[in-house]
Write a protein that holds these residues in place. Structure first.
Motif, PDB file in Angstrom:
ATOM      1  N   THR A 103      62.820 -48.573  33.957  1.00 47.93           N
ATOM      2  CA  THR A 103      61.694 -48.045  34.725  1.00 47.93           C
ATOM      3  C   THR A 103      60.412 -48.803  34.384  1.00 47.93           C
ATOM      4  O   THR A 103      60.019 -48.905  33.223  1.00 47.93           O
ATOM      5  CB  THR A 103      61.527 -46.545  34.430  1.00 47.93           C
ATOM      6  OG1 THR A 103      62.696 -45.861  34.890  1.00 47.93           O
ATOM      7  CG2 THR A 103      60.299 -45.986  35.117  1.00 47.93           C
ATOM      8  N   CYS A 150      55.575 -44.291  34.800  1.00 51.09           N
ATOM      9  CA  CYS A 150      56.170 -45.172  35.821  1.00 51.09           C
ATOM     10  C   CYS A 150      57.261 -44.480  36.638  1.00 51.09           C
ATOM     11  O   CYS A 150      57.762 -45.061  37.610  1.00 51.09           O
ATOM     12  CB  CYS A 150      56.753 -46.415  35.167  1.00 51.09           C
ATOM     13  SG  CYS A 150      55.542 -47.479  34.360  1.00 51.09           S
ATOM     14  N   ARG A 152      58.990 -42.235  39.371  1.00 56.61           N
ATOM     15  CA  ARG A 152      58.552 -41.961  40.737  1.00 56.61           C
ATOM     16  C   ARG A 152      59.510 -41.010  41.443  1.00 56.61           C
ATOM     17  O   ARG A 152      60.679 -40.858  41.036  1.00 56.61           O
ATOM     18  CB  ARG A 152      58.455 -43.273  41.536  1.00 56.61           C
ATOM     19  CG  ARG A 152      57.434 -44.241  40.972  1.00 56.61           C
ATOM     20  CD  ARG A 152      57.558 -45.619  41.600  1.00 56.61           C
ATOM     21  NE  ARG A 152      57.251 -45.612  43.025  1.00 56.61           N
ATOM     22  CZ  ARG A 152      56.039 -45.719  43.523  1.00 56.61           C
ATOM     23  NH1 ARG A 152      54.989 -45.823  42.720  1.00 56.61           N
ATOM     24  NH2 ARG A 152      55.828 -45.725  44.839  1.00 56.61           N
ATOM     25  N   GLU A 153      59.003 -40.380  42.512  1.00 53.73           N
ATOM     26  CA  GLU A 153      59.823 -39.550  43.397  1.00 53.73           C
ATOM     27  C   GLU A 153      59.884 -40.220  44.768  1.00 53.73           C
ATOM     28  O   GLU A 153      59.130 -41.154  45.055  1.00 53.73           O
ATOM     29  CB  GLU A 153      59.219 -38.148  43.521  1.00 53.73           C
ATOM     30  CG  GLU A 153      59.198 -37.372  42.215  1.00 53.73           C
ATOM     31  CD  GLU A 153      58.592 -35.985  42.384  1.00 53.73           C
ATOM     32  OE1 GLU A 153      57.975 -35.744  43.443  1.00 53.73           O
ATOM     33  OE2 GLU A 153      58.723 -35.168  41.460  1.00 53.73           O
ATOM     34  N   SER A 155      58.671 -39.809  47.653  1.00 57.78           N
ATOM     35  CA  SER A 155      57.658 -39.111  48.450  1.00 57.78           C
ATOM     36  C   SER A 155      57.687 -39.511  49.916  1.00 57.78           C
ATOM     37  O   SER A 155      57.337 -38.719  50.795  1.00 57.78           O
ATOM     38  CB  SER A 155      56.270 -39.386  47.865  1.00 57.78           C
ATOM     39  OG  SER A 155      56.026 -40.784  47.803  1.00 57.78           O
ATOM     40  N   THR A 160      59.817 -45.312  50.121  1.00 54.86           N
ATOM     41  CA  THR A 160      59.327 -45.347  48.739  1.00 54.86           C
ATOM     42  C   THR A 160      60.119 -46.359  47.921  1.00 54.86           C
ATOM     43  O   THR A 160      59.551 -47.080  47.089  1.00 54.86           O
ATOM     44  CB  THR A 160      59.447 -43.955  48.086  1.00 54.86           C
ATOM     45  OG1 THR A 160      58.855 -42.981  48.933  1.00 54.86           O
ATOM     46  CG2 THR A 160      58.756 -43.940  46.732  1.00 54.86           C
ATOM     47  N   ALA A 164      58.771 -49.821  46.256  1.00 53.55           N
ATOM     48  CA  ALA A 164      58.877 -50.039  44.814  1.00 53.55           C
ATOM     49  C   ALA A 164      59.544 -51.370  44.491  1.00 53.55           C
ATOM     50  O   ALA A 164      59.013 -52.176  43.717  1.00 53.55           O
ATOM     51  CB  ALA A 164      59.649 -48.899  44.164  1.00 53.55           C
TER      52      ALA A 164
END
Length: 394
Positions: A103, A150, A152-153, A155, A160, A164
Motif C-alpha cells: 500500500t 494510504c 483507500r476505499e 469511493s 477509483t 490509483a
C-alpha cells in the motif's frame, strides 16, 4: 540449437521424483523418444548430475524486495532495484517472481507500475511474471505493516482503482479486502482484465469470502496473517480452504518461515487443502542481509534475528527467509513428500497464475527452468532456459 542431455539424476515429474534423464533443446524440455526414433540425434552436451534431484525452478509470487532494496520505496531506481533482486534470488532456486508493491501513495503506483515489465529470465536473473499489487484497497483493521494514511476505499467504484494504479498492463495479482463496499464490481472487472484477485488484509467473514470467489477471486494472500483468526462459528477467509460454495478450490499463499505461521498452523492448512498451498516468502529488503533498519514502502522496519517488525513495535512486516528455506521448513513441518514440498513452490504457484503449461513443471514442452538439489532440498544450481545461471561459470 544445442541438444543437452542431463543424466545420473532424479527428476520431479507428475508429482514423483523418478530415475530419469532430462533432455533440453532451445530452452525447452523435450521428449527423448522423438530424438531417438524420429531424428536419430545424439546430444551435443552431456551433463553428469551426480545423482542430484532436478526440480522445476521456484516461483515466488509475493516478494517485496531484498538485498537492501524495497520495491515500494526505491522508486527513483525501481528498474535497477528489481534487476538486483532478480539477479540474486536465483541463488535460492527462484527462476520467476512477482515483484510486490505494498500500500502506497497514488503517485508511487503511477510512477513505478509502468516501469516493472514482464521480462524473460536468463543469465541476468529470474523472470518477472508481472507485479503483485498488495493494496491500497484493504481493511484498516488488518493493515499489518501497511501505512494507514494510504489505505483507500472504492469511493468511485472501479474508477477509483483506475485512478490509483493508472495502468493495469504490468499487473498480474491484486490483493484486496472483499468486504469493502463495491468490491463485487471491482473483482469482476479485474478478472475481466486477466488479473488474479487475491483476498487479504481483511476482516471478511466466510460468506463475504465465498461471494468474492463467485465473482472471480482465486487466491488468498499470506494465509492466517492480516485476516480474522479462525473461529468455529465463522472461520473467515480461512474457511475458504474447505468451502463447498465456491466455483473451484482456492489457492493460498503460505509463509512457512516458522514465524509468520506456526508449524501447527502450516500442518492444519496442508492437511485441510494440500493442493492449494503456494509457498511465498513475503521477503523484505533485509533478505540476504544482517540485522538492522530497513524500509518497507513508507514505513521503517527493524530486523532482529529472523523477525522483521515495524520500528518501535511488535508488528510483523514481512520475512527475511528465502524460498529455499521456506520449502525446507514446509517439508519439515508437514512431513510431506519431497516432491510435494518442491511443487508447493513451483507447480502450485504456476497453477495459481494459470501458467502451468510452461512454468513450474518438467513436462515436455515446458520452459527449461529448473534447479539441482541435494537430498536435504538445498539448492545446488539454478538453470533458466536450459542455461546454468547459478553458480555462474568462471
Amino acid at each position: 540449437m544445442t541438444l543437452k542431455n542431463f543424466f545420473n539424476c532424479r527428476i520431479l515429474r507428475n508429482h514423483e521424483i523418478i530415475d530419469e534423464q532430462l533432455w533440453v533443446r532451445n530452452g525447452k524440455i523435450i521428449d527423448p523418444e522423438k530424438i531417438f526414433f524420429d531424428e536419430k540425434s545424439t546430444p551435443d552436451v552431456k551433463i553428469d548430475c551426480g545423482g542430484l534431484i532436478i526440480a522445476p525452478g521456484f516461483i515466488d509470487i509475493q516478494i517485496n524486495g531484498g538485498y537492501g532494496v524495497d520495491f515500494s520505496h526505491d522508486t527513483e531506481n525501481i528498474q535497477e532495484a528489481v534487476a538486483l533482486v532478480a539477479g540474486r534470488i536465483i541463488e535460492n532456486g527462484v527462476t520467476s517472481f512477482c515483484p510486490t508493491i505494498v500500500t502506497s501513495p497514488v503517485p508511487v503506483y503511477r510512477s513505478i507500475l509502468p516501469k516493472i515489465q514482464r521480462t524473460a529470465g536468463g543469465s541476468h536473473g529470474a523472470s518477472i511474471l508481472g507485479i503483485h499489487v498488495e493494496g491500497p484497497f484493504i481493511s484498516p483493521e488488518k493493515k499489518g505493516a501497511h501505512p494507514p494514511h494510504c489505505i483507500r476505499e472504492y469511493s468511485k467504484g472501479f474508477d477509483t482503482v483506475e485512478l490509483a494504479y493508472g495502468s493495469f498492463e504490468n499487473i498480474s495479482i491484486v490483493t484486496l479486502a472483499p468486504e469493502l463496499l463495491n468490491s463485487e464490481e471491482i473483482i469482476r472487472k479485474l478478472v475481466e482484465r486477466h488479473i488474479i484477485v487475491s483476498l487479504g488484509h481483511s476482516v471478511a467473514d466466510l460468506n463475504q469470502g465465498e461471494e468474492a470467489c463467485r465473482n472471480g477471486a482465486t487466491l488468498i494472500t499470506h494465509l492466517f496473517n492480516a485476516m480474522l483468526g479462525f473461529h468455529h462459528r465463522d472461520p473467515g477467509l480461512v474457511g475458504l480452504l474447505t468451502s463447498e460454495k465456491i466455483p473451484k478450490p482456492i489457492f493460498y499463499g503460505l509463509i512457512s518461515d516458522g514465524i509468520h505461521t506456526h508449524p501447527a498452523a502450516v500442518r492444519v492448512a496442508y492437511k485441510s487443502h494440500p493442493d492449494g498451498v503456494v509457498l511465498v516468502t513475503d521477503a523484505i529488503a533485509a533478505l540476504g542481509l544482517a540485522d538492522g533498519q530497513y524500509h518497507l514502502g513508507q514505513l521503517d522496519v527493524e530486523v532482529r534475528g529472523e523477525r522483521a517488525m515495524l520500528l518501535g513495535t511488535d508488528v510483523l512486516c514481512g520475512s527475511t527467509s528465502n524460498l529455499n528455506q521456506c520449502v525446507q521448513k514446509f517439508h519439515k513441518f508437514t512431513k510431506c513428500s519431497k516432491a510435494f514440498a518442491l511443487e508447493a513452490a513451483s507447480l502450485h504457484p504456476a497453477k495459481a497464475l494459470g501458467i502451468e503449461n510452461h512454468k513450474g513443471t518438467l513436462n515436455y514442452g515446458a520452459d527449461a527452468d529448473f534447479i539441482f538439489l541435494n537430498d536435504d532440498l538445498h539448492v545446488q544450481s539454478t538453470w533458466i532456459a536450459g542455461e546454468k545461471v547459478f553458480p555462474s561459470f568462471s
